[in-house]
Scaffold this active site. Sequence first.
Site: not given
Lengths: 119, 288, 141
Positions: B245, B249
């Site tokens: 993740r 991002c």
Amino acid sequence: MRRLTTLMCVATAATALSGPVAAASQDEMIELGRDVFHDKTRGNCISCHSIDDPVANLPGNQGPMMVAMKQRFPDKRKLRAQVWDATVANPLSIMPPIGKHWILSEEEIDAVVEYIYQY
Amino acid sequence: MKTIKTLLLGLGLTALAPLTQAAESGFTLETVDPEADRKALQEFYQNRFPGVPLEEYVNGIYAIDPPSREQWDALMEFPPYEFDLEEGQVLFETPFANGKSYADCFENGGIGIRQNYPYWNKEEGTVKTLEQEINECREQNGEKPLKWKKGAIAQISAYMAWTSRDNVIDIKIPEDDPRALQAYLDGKQFFYAKRGQLNLSCANCHLQGSRRLIRADLPGPMLGQPTHFPVYRSKWGEIGTLHRRYEGCHRDSRSVPLPPQSEEFRKLEYFQTYMSNGLVVNGPGARK
Amino acid sequence: MKKATMTLLAALVLAPALAQAETFQEVFNQQRALYGKGHEFTFEGKTYKTYHSEEVEAMAEPTKANAEALVASAEAKRQEAAAVGYEWRFTGRILKQAQDALAEERFQDAMNLAAQAKYQARKAVEQQAHVASTWHHAVPE
């Protein structure tokens, strides 16, 4: 910095003839601006700003709505400057510096400004 | 800066002093105060979303946005990570070729320890994550390391989080090693620093921008973010690790992203998990 | 008397400096933001136009040598951004397009693309330095 300054002087001389390209018609500009505003791979402005246009799809609300633009920016150039680099007014702004970071071309920025200035 | 402050104080402009102090504290090794940071962050969210109990933040956006919560509650009737949990337990319990297993590598046989990760390892002078130690365990026992982002490593990590559910997160920054505090500070800087062509910081979306729409997505609050990883993300259609993740991002800011388990990401995890001290482990989670 | 004269002199010297608190880069950015490229403005008595230094470089004659030099300097700048951990995502792709254009002897295209990549890389390096000294403003107190 000195190098930059020198370059700028050279530029002044070298490009006196190559002014801005023949301006597109107002309608063409607005059409281009609309594409840029809504297209995910171009401006993707719609991801944070809602606008009262039937093509608007799933607008975000990280930034203000595109309404009363003429009242908010009586000087259209100040609106252009805000799009170009919103961190001048607010260094913490989530809004990407569209012009300063060359996210859109100067022509695309002009077009987006024309498009949103109608609202 | 110090001179200005002295001057101001000297002039008796004491009303200005706290302001100067506030702006100066917390971003050098001398002034950084993790507990003050943690309290200030909690206060930020409590002002931003009044009435949401702190312990609810482990549920991310679903703690602060009732319409999303409703959909999520429906999804959680059959949590999408259940298969991964079962698979993770099998992998965790299956002995290596040499007869040993993961249980031999971790404290308490690897059960109920998620709340202590990541931690500062003084001997190695670095932040260690759970996924890192899962792979180190494999290598020590003659097995090949797993890929960092998804699949088996996420499943094993999910099972280990599951056995730690409701344990209170307890990240320590040992005072006898200033490098630990520096690692925390670096992680803090990473979180608040803008980067990439889009000039975005983690904070832009997950602090100021939390519960504000980016198209149809609502960024969750950073408080409680690491508690529920690894996560089954509907967008991925599978389970993935926290660093997967992070990488996504980071890429979304239009940066060339750092790789999972890079030093910077481990420091970020250290800072972020410290911010969630006092909340409970509730991994694995499910997100949109 | 002597002291008073000195104060007056100091005031005269300092006044313009205070009025000109903005750097060239700030004024340049402001002018480019308001008017786009090619706009004429003055700074400290000199006239300039709002072209990025990289755009000026791309205005050189579109020869093989000039294109190669600009692509090479853009690649060097990209590496500089990467070295401080701040390389932007598309700079490498734009540079690749510049190299392709160079290989196909489309020298002006190569120079325009290299200028864009080089500008982005310069901004990335500046971003890293700027952020290192300002990031703490974002921390809730």
